[in-house]
Design an enzyme around this catalytic site. Structure first.
Site, PDB file in Angstrom:
ATOM      1  N   GLU A  83       4.736 -11.077   0.819  1.00 52.80           N
ATOM      2  CA  GLU A  83       5.053 -10.090   1.899  1.00 52.80           C
ATOM      3  C   GLU A  83       6.045 -10.610   2.991  1.00 52.80           C
ATOM      4  O   GLU A  83       5.527 -10.676   4.431  1.00 52.80           O
ATOM      5  CB  GLU A  83       3.818  -9.506   2.410  1.00 52.80           C
ATOM      6  CG  GLU A  83       3.225  -8.892   1.334  1.00 52.80           C
ATOM      7  CD  GLU A  83       1.857  -7.895   1.722  1.00 52.80           C
ATOM      8  OE1 GLU A  83       1.415  -8.024   2.944  1.00 52.80           O
ATOM      9  OE2 GLU A  83       1.395  -7.217   0.777  1.00 52.80           O
ATOM     10  N   GLU A 141      -0.607  -6.898  -5.911  1.00 50.98           N
ATOM     11  CA  GLU A 141      -1.417  -6.263  -5.076  1.00 50.98           C
ATOM     12  C   GLU A 141      -1.379  -4.842  -5.329  1.00 50.98           C
ATOM     13  O   GLU A 141      -0.394  -4.336  -5.204  1.00 50.98           O
ATOM     14  CB  GLU A 141      -1.408  -6.660  -3.672  1.00 50.98           C
ATOM     15  CG  GLU A 141      -1.749  -8.320  -3.168  1.00 50.98           C
ATOM     16  CD  GLU A 141      -1.364  -8.452  -1.753  1.00 50.98           C
ATOM     17  OE1 GLU A 141      -1.405  -7.657  -0.969  1.00 50.98           O
ATOM     18  OE2 GLU A 141      -1.150  -9.560  -1.429  1.00 50.98           O
TER      19      GLU A 141
HETATM   20  C1  JJW Z   1       2.196  -2.283   6.342  1.00 49.33           C
HETATM   21  C2  JJW Z   1       1.743  -1.245   9.960  1.00 49.33           C
HETATM   22  C3  JJW Z   1       5.048   0.600  10.796  1.00 49.33           C
HETATM   23  C4  JJW Z   1      -2.671  -7.400   2.642  1.00 49.33           C
HETATM   24  C5  JJW Z   1       1.647  -2.164   7.568  1.00 49.33           C
HETATM   25  C6  JJW Z   1       0.528  -2.718   7.750  1.00 49.33           C
HETATM   26  C7  JJW Z   1       2.954  -0.762  10.634  1.00 49.33           C
HETATM   27  C8  JJW Z   1       5.821   1.349   9.602  1.00 49.33           C
HETATM   28  C9  JJW Z   1      -3.164  -5.996   2.862  1.00 49.33           C
HETATM   29  N1  JJW Z   1      -1.534  -7.563   2.039  1.00 49.33           N
HETATM   30  O1  JJW Z   1      -4.639  -8.430   2.887  1.00 49.33           O
HETATM   31  C10 JJW Z   1       1.362  -2.827   5.350  1.00 49.33           C
HETATM   32  N2  JJW Z   1      -2.071  -5.078   3.443  1.00 49.33           N
HETATM   33  O2  JJW Z   1      -3.192 -10.565   2.339  1.00 49.33           O
HETATM   34  C11 JJW Z   1      -1.598  -8.954   1.638  1.00 49.33           C
HETATM   35  N3  JJW Z   1      -0.802  -4.858   2.680  1.00 49.33           N
HETATM   36  O3  JJW Z   1       2.304  -1.586   8.547  1.00 49.33           O
HETATM   37  C12 JJW Z   1      -2.912  -9.531   1.727  1.00 49.33           C
HETATM   38  N4  JJW Z   1      -0.085  -4.361   3.487  1.00 49.33           N
HETATM   39  O4  JJW Z   1       3.769  -0.054   9.948  1.00 49.33           O
HETATM   40  C13 JJW Z   1      -3.893  -8.243   1.974  1.00 49.33           C
HETATM   41  C14 JJW Z   1      -0.243  -3.350   6.913  1.00 49.33           C
HETATM   42  C15 JJW Z   1       0.260  -3.467   5.656  1.00 49.33           C
HETATM   43  C16 JJW Z   1      -0.413  -4.157   4.657  1.00 49.33           C
HETATM   44  C17 JJW Z   1      -1.845  -4.651   4.464  1.00 49.33           C
END
Ligand code: JJW
Length: 447
Positions: free
Chosen positions: A166, A353
């Site tokens: 990510e 994921e």
């Molecule tokens: C996007 C918030 C603005 C984790 C997001 C916040 C603000 C448009 C879970 N993935 O714990 C995505 N997770 O370590 C990796 N995936 O935007 C692994 N995506 O948006 C898990 C959080 C996430 C998010 C969280």
């Protein structure tokens, strides 16, 4: 009633990451990471939680592998903690850290579980952060040194590798929104970091090939789906900006050697630009063997002047939400996979994921997480649609094997198939665990 089936050689797995499950933060020579630092800053993480002990998986290897075995997965996606291998980021290797992962990987293989290894899942050694972290181009060389060591050590044992998890979260959540470590709020810094992450990825892929390491390598970006509220061009353009922020900003450089022009122009209006040096785009666009996709959520959105960074607002058309408040949009999963095929071709894909937060506690030793099972069924049905539509999907990993440290949410958000009691560290299999183990056995389920 219908039956949804999966090919016999389709891989099913579960995912975790080192900082989120291991604990043992100061044992066997582990150095500090940016999450050890960030989690100690008051107000950054819910309840002031940190990963000092987490699920204690560092000490519970046998118990966790027994869970994987009982679950019946043939793939386990995990990450290696950079600060356990190089406590100060580069230079001297910590043998005890390496031994730990050798033991772990050997046991996985003995149990018939294929390791799928993430090299960087957000735990940058603090010593490198002290020199500017991912804003500093020198960090790229440190990452390549770390990756090359892992390739040499685990060659023949680990056959599937993901460079960076990510990169959107690392760059934009970490340096623009400021919600994750190191918590800066500077668009230019985020663009620099994103570019350096892509370079670190590309250089590592190049080195993997040059060293002749057997196996496959790629990266694991997170994607979302923004469905235009209407067919008006300004709604479509607004959604394209949002999608491009997550997808094209990272996919175009890797697959095409360019950045998406719509966002280059948009960021320019905000006074930020990518600092590209000669040869960078060639390095970034090394061919990859596999693409990891993390998908959780999507939404319906439309143009709204001044809304957020991209003049785009999200409309809740009646979606259900998980407990972390992500909207549930299973069709978006299918659409984004079709979009990837259209734009980037048929690279083999692992879903690295997908999963849901529901914060239920055990009652009489049982966690009746029907909602998680429903979410998984809905999303696996879209995976089946994608498979039947010719998407080159190799496998699917649920986030997560067990409840763990959900970054800035601390321990308040539970994604696991296994419940963890953080005071006793007792693991309790949820109903979804038993449901997934049946799917692993049968390769089909009923809807
Ligand atoms: C996007 C918030 C603005 C984790 C997001 C916040 C603000 C448009 C879970 N993935 O714990 C995505 N997770 O370590 C990796 N995936 O935007 C692994 N995506 O948006 C898990 C959080 C996430 C998010 C969280």
């Amino acid at each position: 009633m219908s039956i949804i089936t999966f090919p016999k050689d389709f891989r099913f797995g579960v995912s975790t990451a080192a900082y989120q499950i291991e604990g043992a933060y100061n044992e066997d020579g582990r150095g500090m990471s940016i999450w050890d630092t960030f989690s100690r800053i008051p107000g950054k993480v819910r309840n002031g939680d940190n990963g000092d002990s987490a699920c204690d998986s560092y000490h519970r290897m046998d118990e966790d592998i027994a869970l994987l075995k009982e679950l019946g997965v043939n793939t386990y996606r995990f990450s290696i903690a950079w600060p356990r291998i190089f406590p100060t980021g580069r230079g001297e290797v910590n043998q005890k850290g390496l031994e730990h992962y050798h033991q772990f990987v050997d046991k996985l293989i003995e149990n018939g579980i294929e390791p799928l290894c993430t090299i960087y899942h957000w735990d940058l050694p603090q010593a490198l952060q002290d020199e500017g972290g991912w804003k500093n181009r020198q960090t790229i060389e440190a990452f390549v040194e770390y990756s090359e060591l892992l390739f040499r050590e685990f060659s023949g044992k680990i056959k599937s590798w993901l460079t960076i998890n990510e990169p959107w979260c690392v760059s934009f959540l970490g340096y623009f929104i400021g919600e994750q470590a190191p918590g800066e709020q500077n668009l230019q810094a985020a663009l620099d970091v994103a570019h350096h992450l892509l370079l670190a990825h590309g250089k590592t892929v190049k080195s993997f090939k040059e060293l002749g390491i057997p196996g496959e390598i790629g990266f694991a970006p997170n994607v979302t789906w923004y469905e235009p509220y209407s067919n008006r061009p300004r709604d479509i353009e607004a959604c394209k900006r949002l999608s491009a922020w997550f997808m094209e900003w990272f996919f175009d450089p890797v697959f095409k050697g360019t950045y998406p022009q719509n966002l280059v122009d948009w960021f320019a209006k905000k006074g930020a630009k990518v600092n590209i040096e000669e040869g960078d785009m060639e390095i970034i666009s090394q061919p990859i063997d596999i693409l990891g996709i993390n998908y959780y959520t999507g939404t319906v959105s439309r143009y709204k002047e001044g809304q957020g960074t991209f003049d785009c607002e999200h409309i809740d058309i009646g979606f259900d939400h998980t407990d972390i408040d992500f909207t549930i949009y299973p069709e978006g999963f299918y659409k984004v996979l079709m979009d990837i095929k259209n734009k980037y071709g048929d690279v083999p894909i692992y879903i690295t994921e997908n999963g849901a937060t529901y914060n239920q506690e055990p009652v009489d030793g049982r966690v009746r997480d029907d909602k998680r099972i429903k979410y998984l069924k809905q999303h696996l049905t879209q995976i089946s649609r994608a498979l039947e539509s010719g998407i080159n999907l190799k496998g699917y990993c649920i986030w997560s094997l067990m409840d763990n440290y959900e970054w800035s949410y601390g321990y308040s958000m539970r994604f696991g198939l296994v419940h963890v009691d953080y005071s006793t560290l007792k693991r309790t299999k949820k109903d979804s665990f038993y449901w997934y183990s049946k799917l692993n056995q049968n390769h089909w389920f009923e809807v």
